[in-house]
Design an enzyme around this catalytic site. Structure first.
Site, short mmCIF file in Angstrom:
data_model
loop_
_atom_site.label_atom_id
_atom_site.label_comp_id
_atom_site.label_asym_id
_atom_site.label_seq_id
_atom_site.Cartn_x
_atom_site.Cartn_y
_atom_site.Cartn_z
N TYR A 72 7.42 -10.26 6.73
CA TYR A 72 7.08 -8.79 6.88
C TYR A 72 7.60 -8.33 8.01
O TYR A 72 7.61 -9.06 9.04
CB TYR A 72 5.34 -8.61 6.80
CG TYR A 72 4.77 -8.48 5.34
CD1 TYR A 72 5.06 -7.17 4.73
CD2 TYR A 72 4.15 -9.48 4.43
CE1 TYR A 72 4.30 -7.04 3.39
CE2 TYR A 72 3.61 -9.22 3.58
CZ TYR A 72 3.58 -8.06 3.01
OH TYR A 72 3.12 -7.96 1.65
N ASP A 85 0.79 -1.24 -0.01
CA ASP A 85 -0.04 0.12 0.01
C ASP A 85 0.84 1.33 0.12
O ASP A 85 2.08 1.28 0.21
CB ASP A 85 -0.89 -0.02 1.24
CG ASP A 85 -1.82 -1.20 1.20
OD1 ASP A 85 -2.30 -1.39 0.09
OD2 ASP A 85 -2.49 -1.45 2.29
#
Length: 263
Positions: A110, A52
């Site tokens: 992540y 994003d």
């Protein structure tokens, strides 16, 4: 035709995310334009996923096909001369034509970074979320263990997520302290939209005494998104690495022409 696999690092601060979209400049758009200039022909990148706006990557995987016979170093050193300072190709290699960076991935790592400090830090403002604290890190570690395994992560799914299923597997979660920084290292089979950021927001609530480890287990069972924590800010998130089976990356061995005479 060749299939070239790139490992891409970028600071996502100035971009509207990875994937091309009409409302802002994206990393994919910048990279495809740079590739087009270098190759002298249009190039289309396929990636291991999306990030994003404001999210970073150290190990985004992207592939493109080309008939050009350039050496692999041209796709690293050469392409880097065409890219801005906040995007860089870390590695380039040739992979089988059927290799798919998204479908072939078996897991992703992540990292979400928290700044545990009363005072803001200009140096890490683009790569962390400041939590004034005090924060109970052992309580966060105990709660994080509840995420490990295969669960329904409906409560940790962002709005307008297009995933066909909310079942995901988390392989490991490690909380790593580095001075005033606390890294949440999460390895999983795949992630829903905003999933890691909602997990981070919920774990911060645990650290601040607003939730318990039992709340994590309840959220996974009940799937109530409004009852989970906030979606943590994007700048703290970084895609570190994408993992693949070795066989999916191996180039086929060329078949030598027959050396025998006519029978």
């Amino acid at each position: 035709m060749r299939n070239i696999k790139l490992i891409v690092e970028y600071d996502g601060t100035a971009y509207a995310g990875w994937q091309i979209q009409p409302n802002g400049l994206t990393i994919q758009e910048v990279m495809e334009e740079a590739l087009g200039r270098m190759l002298g022909e249009p190039a289309k990148l396929r990636s291991s996923g999306r990030t994003d706006a404001g999210v970073h990557a150290r190990g985004m995987v992207a592939c493109f096909r080309t008939g050009k016979g350039m050496p692999l170093r041209a796709f690293r050193e050469g392409l880097n001369t065409q890219l801005p300072e906040d995007i860089a190709v870390r590695d380039a290699c040739e992979v089988p034509l059927e290799f798919n960076p998204r479908a072939d991935a078996v897991s992703k790592h992540y990292r979400y970074t928290l700044l545990l400090d009363r005072f803001r830090s200009p140096l890490v403002r683009h790569t962390s979320w400041r939590v004034p604290g005090p924060v109970n890190v052992p309580a966060m570690e105990a709660a994080a263990a509840g995420f490990i395994g295969e669960h329904d992560f409906l409560a940790f799914q962002g709005a307008r997520c297009a995933a066909k299923t909310t079942i995901r597997r988390i392989n490991s979660i490690d909380l790593v302290r580095e001075g005033e920084l606390l890294h949440l290292d999460i390895n999983g089979s795949g992630f829903l939209k905003n999933m890691v950021r909602i997990m981070a927001g919920t774990l911060v609530d645990v650290g601040l005494g607003r939730r318990t480890a039992e709340d994590i287990r309840r959220l996974l069972l009940e799937g109530d998104r409004p009852d989970a924590g906030i979606t943590a800010p994007p700048q703290g998130l970084c895609l570190m690495e994408v993992f693949y089976p070795e066989e999916s990356l191996k180039m086929p061995v060329p078949i030598s022409p027959s050396l025998g005479g006519r029978g």
